[in-house]
Design an enzyme around this catalytic site. Structure first.
Site, PDB file in Angstrom:
ATOM      1  N   ASP A 420     141.690  35.483 -23.424  1.00  8.81           N
ATOM      2  CA  ASP A 420     141.755  34.099 -22.966  1.00  8.81           C
ATOM      3  C   ASP A 420     141.943  34.032 -21.445  1.00  8.81           C
ATOM      4  O   ASP A 420     142.955  34.502 -20.916  1.00  8.81           O
ATOM      5  CB  ASP A 420     142.941  33.438 -23.698  1.00  8.81           C
ATOM      6  CG  ASP A 420     142.900  31.933 -23.625  1.00  8.81           C
ATOM      7  OD1 ASP A 420     142.141  31.401 -22.795  1.00  8.81           O
ATOM      8  OD2 ASP A 420     143.628  31.306 -24.405  1.00  8.81           O
ATOM      9  N   ASP A 500     139.854  23.297 -26.066  1.00  2.00           N
ATOM     10  CA  ASP A 500     140.642  23.405 -27.300  1.00  2.00           C
ATOM     11  C   ASP A 500     140.421  22.221 -28.239  1.00  2.00           C
ATOM     12  O   ASP A 500     140.388  21.075 -27.810  1.00  2.00           O
ATOM     13  CB  ASP A 500     142.133  23.472 -26.972  1.00  2.00           C
ATOM     14  CG  ASP A 500     142.506  24.790 -26.322  1.00  2.00           C
ATOM     15  OD1 ASP A 500     141.603  25.495 -25.832  1.00  2.00           O
ATOM     16  OD2 ASP A 500     143.703  25.113 -26.299  1.00  2.00           O
TER      17      ASP A 500
HETATM   18  C1  GLA Z   1     144.290  28.404 -24.895  1.00  2.00           C
HETATM   19  C2  GLA Z   1     143.282  28.689 -26.003  1.00  2.00           C
HETATM   20  C3  GLA Z   1     143.917  28.391 -27.343  1.00  2.00           C
HETATM   21  C4  GLA Z   1     145.156  29.241 -27.531  1.00  2.00           C
HETATM   22  C5  GLA Z   1     146.126  28.991 -26.372  1.00  2.00           C
HETATM   23  C6  GLA Z   1     147.296  29.955 -26.404  1.00  2.00           C
HETATM   24  O1  GLA Z   1     144.596  27.051 -24.810  1.00  2.00           O
HETATM   25  O2  GLA Z   1     142.127  27.943 -25.811  1.00  2.00           O
HETATM   26  O3  GLA Z   1     143.000  28.641 -28.393  1.00  2.00           O
HETATM   27  O4  GLA Z   1     144.804  30.583 -27.612  1.00  2.00           O
HETATM   28  O5  GLA Z   1     145.483  29.142 -25.120  1.00  2.00           O
HETATM   29  O6  GLA Z   1     148.178  29.756 -25.347  1.00  2.00           O
END
Ligand code: GLA
Length: 689
Positions: A420, A500
């Protein structure tokens, strides 16, 4: 002058001049000699729970974060604080004369260049729009006459920035009415769950993928997923040397030493009957030949995840029977590492040992034994890191330790890495050396520069490839620099295309509508990832049943199958209700997702709010989703089959109901289609033999 008009004019005057005639609640004036009593009804007096919005719940008289509504420094006592994108339907039935509000972005939102547009629709006609508004813009007065309007919709769009988490306020919002003291708000989608997937037969059926990729020398693990009464006996014809099958569990393990393809015939037998299915085992350089299916901890546990919760999720995957439908991965998201400044002591400790090896936090402790536990159940296990120094949640990332981390994950026995971007945008060594805690966790900086965007993924992708086991590489950088165009070149297997997801219609809709641009790049081993499934009990540490209505969930799941998306559940696996379980165990629907051809559906035709998605399948048939994105039920006599690339005589099967519905001639026949609001019909068209 008619009474209505008098009221309209009067109330408009009252609003425009902002005379302070209005009491805290209602009652304004009595007009003429009749007994019509004009009332002021505040928007916050209505039931706002019917609103759909990008994230969280609607707020009365507060901003999204629960503060005093404030737009460009001006505070308001009353109003409706909402996350864009948002929609609220109000049934006026001609009993309102005007609506006024002060609108704008709440001062509390930071970063990401917030933008929204406020729009008022009356009986589907646009009555007023704010134009694009940005943070710091002074509140705009929205003032609309409503005489005769039956249904009003208050909309906040994403203002073109694609975000569904900007904070928007309808401040000081109120109606003048013809006498009524309230209005019902409307939720158009029924909330009663209903079951579509038929109960699986007691006879064996072999489910899940028909093709499996493995690299030479990597540990092989493949579970024959099958429904039907137990005990069941499994066998496999043509299993290549190096592999062995446990006939009781259906687990195939071992190692293949050289590249090549084997077509194996799998058999499952029980007291009621026997099922066969071909499995193509492709030993080569590609893995994840069909989209990964499983679970991820983030959408339910967020920062509260622990080894115990992960084990329980794995147990539930088996006990619920989901494992028999191909659900495989148990993925730990953020918060298995130590945190940089959390007050929670279970997250505090050394980030790395004296040799630089990453140290899991005290809730996890022994990652190898956790991986062994999950493998013993016939499942696979994944974890999460960031190429930056910190994860999005502020835990230790992999920056500077990429090689070592890849080796550690492999030694622990992990099968999947979600990587990520998070703080990578802030990778500026000087800042880090001087003050690590000043570095923010989430930054999009640099993500729009192709070579910067690629660099960290290439680095980790190469290290993963050097490991003596197959690790699915999932890129999470929200689609920056058109990741779908280069994800394969860094050994990526899947990549997030969008931001997200949350469990709201607006979120699912906007993500769904953004997928087509990446579709051409989907293929076996490379999957566009529109983010996890928001069904069941979700909540990012604050569990609640998904706010998606049943029809929205059928549409969400159908689309993710049509998109060939990774299917990762984000729910509490110990709280699977009958509806959710039924939604997740329709093998004919899952087959659309797992089809070995690996194409991604695109929308080939739009009829009003009906969007028709078509996915070509390996056997020459087509999966077609008739998707209703609108707010009215859709009834169509459909005949444009050519536009969908479907010709000749076709058998039409309803996949959710697992029922053939008709055989038709695409030149001459029509198909009657009735699609519920925010719902779907998922059909398969096959040329009869
Ligand atoms: C980002 C990702 C999420 C999750 C969070 C964890 O927002 O897009 O899917 O993994 O980080 O902190």
């Amino acid at each position: 002058m008619k009474a209505n008009k008098i009221i309209t004019t009067l109330s408009k005057t009252i609003d425009v001049k902002r005379l302070k005639l209005i009491g805290v609640f209602t009652i304004l004036s009595i007009i003429g000699t009749g007994n019509l009593v004009a009332q002021t009804v505040w928007l916050d007096q209505l039931d706002l729970s019917a609103a759909t919005q990008g994230f969280g719940s609607p707020r009365k008289n507060k901003s999204v974060d629960g503060r005093t509504i404030t737009i460009a420094g001006k505070a308001f006592d009353r109003g409706f604080g909402t996350h864009s994108e948002s929609s609220l339907l109000i049934q006026l039935d001609g009993k309102a004369t005007s609506f006024t509000a002060q609108v704008g972005i709440d001062d509390e939102i930071k970063g990401h260049e917030p933008a929204v547009e406020f729009i008022v629709y009356g009986d589907k006609q646009m009555l007023w729009s704010s134009g694009i508004m940005r943070l710091g813009d002074t509140p705009k007065l929205c003032s609309v006459l409503l005489t005769g309007i039956k249904r009003l919709e208050l909309v906040v769009t994403d203002g073109g920035n694609g975000n569904y988490y900007d904070h928007a306020d309808w401040a000081d919002a109120k109606f003048q009415t013809t006498g009524v003291t309230s209005f019902p708000t409307v939720s158009l989608v029924p909330s009663e769950p209903y079951i579509l997937t038929p109960v699986p037969s007691s006879k064996p059926r072999i489910n899940g993928t028909g093709v499996f990729g493995v690299r030479p020398g990597s540990p092989f693990q493949f579970l024959i997923a099958a429904t039907g009464d137990r005990p069941m006996n499994f066998s496999a014809k043509n299993l290549p040397p190096g592999l062995k099958l446990d006939s009781r569990t259906g687990l195939i393990t071992g190692k293949l030493s050289s590249p090549g393809t084997a077509v194996v015939t799998l058999t499952a037998k029980n007291a009621k009957g026997k099922a066969e299915k071909k499995l193509r085992i492709v030993c080569g350089d590609r893995i994840a030949l069909t989209p990964p299916m499983g679970w991820n901890s983030w959408n339910c546990f967020a920062g509260e995840v622990s080894a115990d919760k992960v084990k329980r999720a794995a147990d539930a995957m088996v006990k619920s029977g989901l494992i028999n439908h191909g659900w495989t991965y148990i993925n730990i998201d953020d918060f298995w590492q130590n945190h940089r400044n959390s007050k929670d002591q279970t997250l505090r400790g050394k980030f790395r040992d004296e040799n630089g090896n990453i140290v899991p936090n005290s809730r996890f402790n022994n990652m190898k034994s956790l991986a062994d536990y999950v493998h013993r159940l016939g499942l696979k296990i994944g974890l999460y890191s960031s190429p930056g120094p910190w994860t999005c949640g502020g835990c230790a990332g992999s920056y500077g330790y990429e090689k070592q981390d890849a080796e550690t994950y492999a030694q622990w026995g992990f099968d999947y890495l979600k990587y990520d971007w998070c703080s990578y945008g802030n990778v500026a060594e000087e800042i880090l050396k001087n003050n690590p805690s000043k570095v923010s966790s989430l930054s999009y900086q640099g993500g729009d520069n192709l070579s910067v965007a690629i660099k960290p993924y290439k680095l980790m992708g190469n290290y993963l490839l050097q490991q003596p086991r197959d690790i699915v590489f999932s890129l999470c950088q929200y689609g920056m620099s058109d990741v779908w165009k280069w994800g394969d070149s860094v050994n990526g297997n899947c990549w997030r295309t969008t931001n997200d997801i949350t469990d709201t219609w607006t979120s699912v809709k906007s993500i769904a509508l953004a997928q087509d641009k990446a579709a051409a790049w989907a293929k076996p081993g490379n999957w566009n990832d529109p983010d996890m499934l928001v069904v069941g009990t979700v909540g990012w540490g604050n569990p609640h049943p998904s706010k998606l209505k049943p029809d929205e969930q059928y549409l969400h799941f159908s689309l993710w199958c049509l998109f060939s998306a990774p299917l990762l559940l984000g729910c509490d696996m110990e709280k699977l209700d009958a509806f959710t379980l039924n939604l997740l165990t329709n093998d004919e629907v899952i087959d659309v997702n797992q089809d070995p051809l690996g194409k991604q559906a695109t929308c080939l035709q739009t009829i009003g709010d009906l969007r028709i998605y078509v996915k070509e399948l390996e056997d020459g048939s087509h999966a077609v989703g008739f998707c209703n994105f609108g707010i009215e039920k859709i009834n169509v006599s459909y005949k444009d089959f050519e536009k969908l690339g479907i010709a000749g005589r076709q058998k039409v099967r309803d996949l959710w109901r697992q029922k053939d519905i008709t055989t038709l001639n695409t030149k001459t026949d029509q198909l009657n289609i009735a699609v519920p609001v925010h719902g779907v019909l998922l059909y398969k068209f096959t040329s009869p033999k």
